[in-house]
Design a protein around this motif. Structure first.
Motif, PDB file in Angstrom:
ATOM      1  N   ALA A 195       0.837  -1.207   0.000  1.00 57.02           N
ATOM      2  CA  ALA A 195       0.000   0.000   0.000  1.00 57.02           C
ATOM      3  C   ALA A 195       0.870   1.254   0.000  1.00 57.02           C
ATOM      4  O   ALA A 195       0.648   2.187  -0.787  1.00 57.02           O
ATOM      5  CB  ALA A 195      -0.917  -0.011   1.223  1.00 57.02           C
ATOM      6  N   GLY A 196       1.860   1.283   0.875  1.00 56.76           N
ATOM      7  CA  GLY A 196       2.749   2.441   0.933  1.00 56.76           C
ATOM      8  C   GLY A 196       3.523   2.636  -0.348  1.00 56.76           C
ATOM      9  O   GLY A 196       3.730   3.771  -0.807  1.00 56.76           O
ATOM     10  N   LEU A 197       3.954   1.524  -0.949  1.00 50.72           N
ATOM     11  CA  LEU A 197       4.721   1.594  -2.193  1.00 50.72           C
ATOM     12  C   LEU A 197       3.898   2.221  -3.321  1.00 50.72           C
ATOM     13  O   LEU A 197       4.370   3.133  -4.016  1.00 50.72           O
ATOM     14  CB  LEU A 197       5.179   0.189  -2.592  1.00 50.72           C
ATOM     15  N   LEU A 198       2.669   1.758  -3.509  1.00 56.55           N
ATOM     16  CA  LEU A 198       1.852   2.262  -4.609  1.00 56.55           C
ATOM     17  C   LEU A 198       1.469   3.727  -4.411  1.00 56.55           C
ATOM     18  O   LEU A 198       1.456   4.510  -5.376  1.00 56.55           O
ATOM     19  CB  LEU A 198       0.594   1.395  -4.750  1.00 56.55           C
ATOM     20  N   VAL A 199       1.172   4.108  -3.191  1.00 56.13           N
ATOM     21  CA  VAL A 199       0.875   5.519  -2.915  1.00 56.13           C
ATOM     22  C   VAL A 199       2.109   6.376  -3.181  1.00 56.13           C
ATOM     23  O   VAL A 199       2.027   7.458  -3.794  1.00 56.13           O
ATOM     24  CB  VAL A 199       0.391   5.697  -1.465  1.00 56.13           C
ATOM     25  N   LEU A 200       3.275   5.896  -2.738  1.00 58.01           N
ATOM     26  CA  LEU A 200       4.519   6.647  -2.928  1.00 58.01           C
ATOM     27  C   LEU A 200       4.840   6.836  -4.410  1.00 58.01           C
ATOM     28  O   LEU A 200       5.228   7.939  -4.839  1.00 58.01           O
ATOM     29  CB  LEU A 200       5.677   5.928  -2.231  1.00 58.01           C
ATOM     30  N   ILE A 201       4.665   5.788  -5.202  1.00 59.91           N
ATOM     31  CA  ILE A 201       4.951   5.896  -6.637  1.00 59.91           C
ATOM     32  C   ILE A 201       4.050   6.936  -7.294  1.00 59.91           C
ATOM     33  O   ILE A 201       4.498   7.753  -8.117  1.00 59.91           O
ATOM     34  CB  ILE A 201       4.785   4.520  -7.318  1.00 59.91           C
ATOM     35  N   GLU A 202       2.780   6.944  -6.914  1.00 66.04           N
ATOM     36  CA  GLU A 202       1.866   7.920  -7.496  1.00 66.04           C
ATOM     37  C   GLU A 202       2.184   9.341  -7.036  1.00 66.04           C
ATOM     38  O   GLU A 202       2.029  10.298  -7.792  1.00 66.04           O
ATOM     39  CB  GLU A 202       0.417   7.555  -7.164  1.00 66.04           C
ATOM     40  N   LEU A 203       2.639   9.485  -5.791  1.00 73.42           N
ATOM     41  CA  LEU A 203       3.039  10.807  -5.314  1.00 73.42           C
ATOM     42  C   LEU A 203       4.262  11.308  -6.068  1.00 73.42           C
ATOM     43  O   LEU A 203       4.343  12.484  -6.458  1.00 73.42           O
ATOM     44  CB  LEU A 203       3.334  10.753  -3.808  1.00 73.42           C
ATOM     45  N   ILE A 204       5.228  10.416  -6.290  1.00 71.06           N
ATOM     46  CA  ILE A 204       6.443  10.807  -7.025  1.00 71.06           C
ATOM     47  C   ILE A 204       6.093  11.122  -8.479  1.00 71.06           C
ATOM     48  O   ILE A 204       6.609  12.079  -9.068  1.00 71.06           O
ATOM     49  CB  ILE A 204       7.491   9.681  -6.947  1.00 71.06           C
ATOM     50  N   ARG A 205       5.205  10.309  -9.045  1.00 70.79           N
ATOM     51  CA  ARG A 205       4.842  10.486 -10.451  1.00 70.79           C
ATOM     52  C   ARG A 205       4.140  11.822 -10.679  1.00 70.79           C
ATOM     53  O   ARG A 205       4.397  12.522 -11.673  1.00 70.79           O
ATOM     54  CB  ARG A 205       3.945   9.339 -10.902  1.00 70.79           C
ATOM     55  N   SER A 206       3.266  12.221  -9.769  1.00 71.72           N
ATOM     56  CA  SER A 206       2.499  13.456  -9.947  1.00 71.72           C
ATOM     57  C   SER A 206       3.129  14.651  -9.246  1.00 71.72           C
ATOM     58  O   SER A 206       2.798  15.798  -9.554  1.00 71.72           O
ATOM     59  CB  SER A 206       1.080  13.264  -9.416  1.00 71.72           C
ATOM     60  N   ARG A 207       4.026  14.367  -8.270  1.00 72.59           N
ATOM     61  CA  ARG A 207       4.722  15.413  -7.499  1.00 72.59           C
ATOM     62  C   ARG A 207       3.782  16.289  -6.690  1.00 72.59           C
ATOM     63  O   ARG A 207       4.125  17.392  -6.301  1.00 72.59           O
ATOM     64  CB  ARG A 207       5.579  16.271  -8.428  1.00 72.59           C
ATOM     65  N   ARG A 208       2.592  15.773  -6.444  1.00 71.16           N
ATOM     66  CA  ARG A 208       1.627  16.484  -5.596  1.00 71.16           C
ATOM     67  C   ARG A 208       0.499  15.519  -5.249  1.00 71.16           C
ATOM     68  O   ARG A 208       0.398  14.428  -5.823  1.00 71.16           O
ATOM     69  CB  ARG A 208       1.067  17.720  -6.296  1.00 71.16           C
ATOM     70  N   ILE A 209      -0.337  15.928  -4.311  1.00 70.54           N
ATOM     71  CA  ILE A 209      -1.476  15.089  -3.936  1.00 70.54           C
ATOM     72  C   ILE A 209      -2.603  15.339  -4.921  1.00 70.54           C
ATOM     73  O   ILE A 209      -3.303  16.355  -4.860  1.00 70.54           O
ATOM     74  CB  ILE A 209      -1.939  15.400  -2.495  1.00 70.54           C
ATOM     75  N   THR A 210      -2.757  14.411  -5.853  1.00 67.46           N
ATOM     76  CA  THR A 210      -3.751  14.553  -6.913  1.00 67.46           C
ATOM     77  C   THR A 210      -5.043  13.819  -6.546  1.00 67.46           C
ATOM     78  O   THR A 210      -5.136  13.141  -5.525  1.00 67.46           O
ATOM     79  CB  THR A 210      -3.206  13.970  -8.220  1.00 67.46           C
ATOM     80  N   THR A 211      -6.021  13.950  -7.420  1.00 65.06           N
ATOM     81  CA  THR A 211      -7.271  13.209  -7.249  1.00 65.06           C
ATOM     82  C   THR A 211      -7.011  11.708  -7.244  1.00 65.06           C
ATOM     83  O   THR A 211      -7.634  10.954  -6.493  1.00 65.06           O
ATOM     84  CB  THR A 211      -8.258  13.554  -8.371  1.00 65.06           C
ATOM     85  N   THR A 212      -6.068  11.282  -8.079  1.00 63.25           N
ATOM     86  CA  THR A 212      -5.712   9.855  -8.129  1.00 63.25           C
ATOM     87  C   THR A 212      -5.212   9.368  -6.781  1.00 63.25           C
ATOM     88  O   THR A 212      -5.634   8.312  -6.287  1.00 63.25           O
ATOM     89  CB  THR A 212      -4.625   9.614  -9.194  1.00 63.25           C
ATOM     90  N   VAL A 213      -4.323  10.117  -6.167  1.00 65.62           N
ATOM     91  CA  VAL A 213      -3.776   9.732  -4.858  1.00 65.62           C
ATOM     92  C   VAL A 213      -4.892   9.658  -3.816  1.00 65.62           C
ATOM     93  O   VAL A 213      -4.950   8.736  -3.001  1.00 65.62           O
ATOM     94  CB  VAL A 213      -2.674  10.715  -4.426  1.00 65.62           C
ATOM     95  N   LEU A 214      -5.784  10.629  -3.857  1.00 65.69           N
ATOM     96  CA  LEU A 214      -6.897  10.639  -2.901  1.00 65.69           C
ATOM     97  C   LEU A 214      -7.828   9.454  -3.123  1.00 65.69           C
ATOM     98  O   LEU A 214      -8.384   8.900  -2.164  1.00 65.69           O
ATOM     99  CB  LEU A 214      -7.674  11.952  -3.013  1.00 65.69           C
ATOM    100  N   LYS A 215      -8.012   9.058  -4.370  1.00 64.57           N
ATOM    101  CA  LYS A 215      -8.859   7.900  -4.664  1.00 64.57           C
ATOM    102  C   LYS A 215      -8.273   6.608  -4.108  1.00 64.57           C
ATOM    103  O   LYS A 215      -9.004   5.637  -3.905  1.00 64.57           O
ATOM    104  CB  LYS A 215      -9.060   7.772  -6.181  1.00 64.57           C
ATOM    105  N   ILE A 216      -6.965   6.588  -3.904  1.00 65.12           N
ATOM    106  CA  ILE A 216      -6.332   5.425  -3.274  1.00 65.12           C
ATOM    107  C   ILE A 216      -6.392   5.541  -1.758  1.00 65.12           C
ATOM    108  O   ILE A 216      -6.804   4.605  -1.060  1.00 65.12           O
ATOM    109  CB  ILE A 216      -4.856   5.304  -3.719  1.00 65.12           C
ATOM    110  N   ILE A 217      -6.004   6.700  -1.249  1.00 59.26           N
ATOM    111  CA  ILE A 217      -5.847   6.876   0.195  1.00 59.26           C
ATOM    112  C   ILE A 217      -7.182   6.834   0.929  1.00 59.26           C
ATOM    113  O   ILE A 217      -7.284   6.222   2.003  1.00 59.26           O
ATOM    114  CB  ILE A 217      -5.104   8.206   0.491  1.00 59.26           C
ATOM    115  N   ILE A 218      -8.205   7.451   0.383  1.00 54.27           N
ATOM    116  CA  ILE A 218      -9.489   7.540   1.100  1.00 54.27           C
ATOM    117  C   ILE A 218     -10.105   6.161   1.338  1.00 54.27           C
ATOM    118  O   ILE A 218     -10.434   5.812   2.484  1.00 54.27           O
ATOM    119  CB  ILE A 218     -10.462   8.486   0.377  1.00 54.27           C
ATOM    120  N   PRO A 219     -10.304   5.320   0.296  1.00 52.54           N
ATOM    121  CA  PRO A 219     -10.863   3.988   0.582  1.00 52.54           C
ATOM    122  C   PRO A 219      -9.931   3.130   1.436  1.00 52.54           C
ATOM    123  O   PRO A 219     -10.395   2.345   2.264  1.00 52.54           O
ATOM    124  CB  PRO A 219     -11.066   3.378  -0.808  1.00 52.54           C
ATOM    125  N   LEU A 220      -8.617   3.307   1.254  1.00 50.95           N
ATOM    126  CA  LEU A 220      -7.653   2.581   2.085  1.00 50.95           C
ATOM    127  C   LEU A 220      -7.835   2.951   3.551  1.00 50.95           C
ATOM    128  O   LEU A 220      -7.868   2.079   4.435  1.00 50.95           O
ATOM    129  CB  LEU A 220      -6.228   2.916   1.613  1.00 50.95           C
TER     130      LEU A 220
END
Length: 569
Positions: A195-220
């Motif tokens: 879980a931490g790995l996938l969130v981290l990759i998306e944060l690095i990829r977007s360089r900010r907290i995007t809607t995509t990141v929130l869609k992962i973090i909120i249900p998690l």
């Protein structure tokens, strides 16, 4: 829901053919293990989950002893919930654990096949389908993996959810992925690494907290937060008491190893080294089944948990034959993982797969290095081993050597299946003839309110109605603090007013006698009288216990005769 239906039904005819092949192979191999075998699980830990599931379904309590305030002795909340749901429908956890285990084994095979195809990228070549199917069959259906699927444990659910999360990641199904990552972590705490790995990759990829990141973090977070709040309030720490108890047992084993092998004192201080050395030993001795092959065994000169530790010559030979194939595979993986960009889906998938493998092992190496039986938890290591062998074979350029390598890998795979099928039968025979019979005897001969102190926590709770006091500290979390403050097992028996014990015992100097290990043989406050004993032959015990190292050849029921006779009136 429409998106979920689309994801689950998207499959080409050729893919469906391979899916059917994997299904039929899974059923055939599983039936070969189950045919004529008793229904018992092959390890006592499974009964702990069964008992929690039954009590949750019947009493609405997350407890091992109904009505008793105690620690959480199950390491997998979600597995307990799944079994409890079927219990409410009238299905025994014992039966459903096997049905679900085989189902998750099949689904894991499908997911390995699908992810392998995605790594290849080009789906137009038949060879890529054949290789992906080979990765699936060898990686997921080896003997030790089938044993795990039939073990009654949560391990196969964990593997399936992990692979499913990665597959959903490749489909960019962020909300569904967040949910499966949450369930993965509720199945086993180490799921947090993925879980931490996938969130981290998306944060690095977007360089900010995007809607995509929130869609992962909120249900998690929605899935995980209630459990972690509950367990923090209940246990005082964000993990179950079974984890703390396991740490205590591991420390005791480490101390015993140091006593037997003084030169390993400093090695044991380097926990990552323990993990990886033990894994190499487990892979080449047990996963491959080399221990069952004829030849010499080299003793390491000591006795660990009641049995001699040896290295089979066949295991050394197999290691030498496998090493070139693994090196070839690693070279190919190294050259193919020059990540062009995190924006490239193929690069991200390779990064996720390799990083999860690394982080998963790092978590075990740092927090729970296991001596002996870790193999049943780190399934991704076993998948990586078999895939590396097949990949290395494919990369051999000379046709004759490649053909010989194919024969070698297939023979090794067959050896693994045969060895673990025999081990499975020995395990379930033991479970039915030793701990189960001991539990049934106690249930039939003692009042239901009579507590029993046990080192074998599983079957005694499932097959008897008497309350159980856990002498390993998995559910009785006060035991560990009691021992840390200078108490001993005899003191704890006095504290709990225990009059009966169910303890592991040795036979013909094989195994450990826990009356001696716990210092219960010469305490002036009491004596022990043997009420009943159940055992298997030393040969059968050594066969079944070899890769597990977690049970003894006998279980004895003792009466504690206190000098103060008022204790047991």
């Amino acid at each position: 829901m429409k998106k979920l239906k689309h994801i689950l039904t998207t499959s080409t005819p050729i893919k469906r053919q391979y899916h059917v092949f994997i299904l039929l192979t899974t059923i055939a191999i599983s039936l070969a293990f189950l045919w004529g075998a008793p229904l018992e699980p092959p390890m006592t830990d499974s009964y702990i989950h069964f008992e929690y599931a039954r009590n949750l379904a019947l009493h609405g309590e997350l407890s091992y002893n109904p009505g008793v305030k105690e620690g959480m002795g199950s390491s997998s909340f979600f597995w307990v919930v799944v079994l409890a749901l079927f219990q409410t429908l009238g299905f025994s956890p014992l039966i459903m654990s096997k049905v679900l285990g085989i189902s998750f084994l099949f689904l894991s095979g499908i997911l390995v096949f699908e992810l392998s195809l995605k790594v290849f990228g080009d789906h137009s070549k038949t060879i890529h389908y054949l290789i992906s199917a080979g990765f699936s069959i060898l990686g997921v259906l080896s003997g030790s993996m089938v044993w795990i699927a039939l073990s009654g444990m949560e391990t196969m659910l964990f593997l399936m959810l992990g692979l499913l999360s990665i597959w959903l990641y490749t489909r960019e199904s962020w909300i569904l992925m967040g949910l499966t990552l949450g369930l993965l972590t509720l199945t086993r705490i180490e799921g947090i690494t993925l879980a931490g790995l996938l969130v981290l990759i998306e944060l690095i990829r977007s360089r900010r907290i995007t809607t995509t990141v929130l869609k992962i973090i909120i249900p998690l977070t929605v899935v995980l937060a209630p459990w972690f709040i509950y367990i923090q309030i209940r246990e005082g720490v964000p993990v179950s008491s079974s984890f703390q108890g396991r740490q205590y047992v591991v420390s005791a084993v480490e101390e015993r190893i140091t006593n037997q092998f003084p030169f390993l004192y400093w090695v044991q201080k380097i926990h990552p080294l323990i993990h990886f050395v033990c894994w190499a030993y487990f892979i080449f001795t047990f996963v491959t089944g080399s221990v069952s092959l004829p030849g010499l065994d080299f003793s390491l000169g000591g006795n660990i948990v009641g049995t001699e530790l040896t290295i089979p010559l066949a295991g050394i030979v197999i290691f030498c034959l496998c090493l070139p194939l693994i090196i070839l595979a690693l070279k190919k993986i190294w050259h193919s993982t020059r990540f062009r960009s995190l924006q490239n889906p193929d690069s991200r998938l390779r990064l996720v797969l390799l990083s999860w493998f690394f982080l998963f092992n790092l978590a075990y190496a740092l927090f729970l290095p296991r001596v002996g039986s870790a193999g049943r938890y780190a399934t991704i290591n076993q998948i990586a081993f078999w895939i590396s062998l097949l990949l290395g074979t494919i990369l051999i350029k000379k046709a004759k050597i490649r053909a010989l390598s194919v024969v070698f890998v297939l023979l090794l795979f067959g050896t693994s299946l045969n060895y673990w099928r025999v081990v499975y039968r020995a395990n379930v025979d033991y479970m039915g003839n030793v701990p189960k019979k001991a539990a049934v005897f106690f249930d039939a001969n003692y009042p239901p309110e009579t507590p029993i102190g046990a080192t074998d926590l599983g079957a005694i709770g499932y097959y008897s109605q008497q309350p159980v006091v856990d002498l390993f500290g998995y559910i009785n979390q006060d035991l560990n603090k009691f021992m840390e403050n200078g108490g001993n097992t005899a003191d704890y028996l006095a504290k709990e007013h225990l009059c009966y014990l169910l303890l592991y015992a040795s036979v013909e100097n094989a195994g450990l006698d826990f009356t001696e290990e716990m210092g219960l043989t010469d305490d002036p406050r009491f004596s022990l009288s043997l009420e009943q004993s159940y055992t298997v032959s030393v040969a059968e015990w050594e066969l079944g216990n070899g890769p597990l190292r977690n049970y003894m050849p006998a279980v004895n029921i003792y009466r504690v005769n206190w000098q103060d006779q008022t204790r047991c009136q």
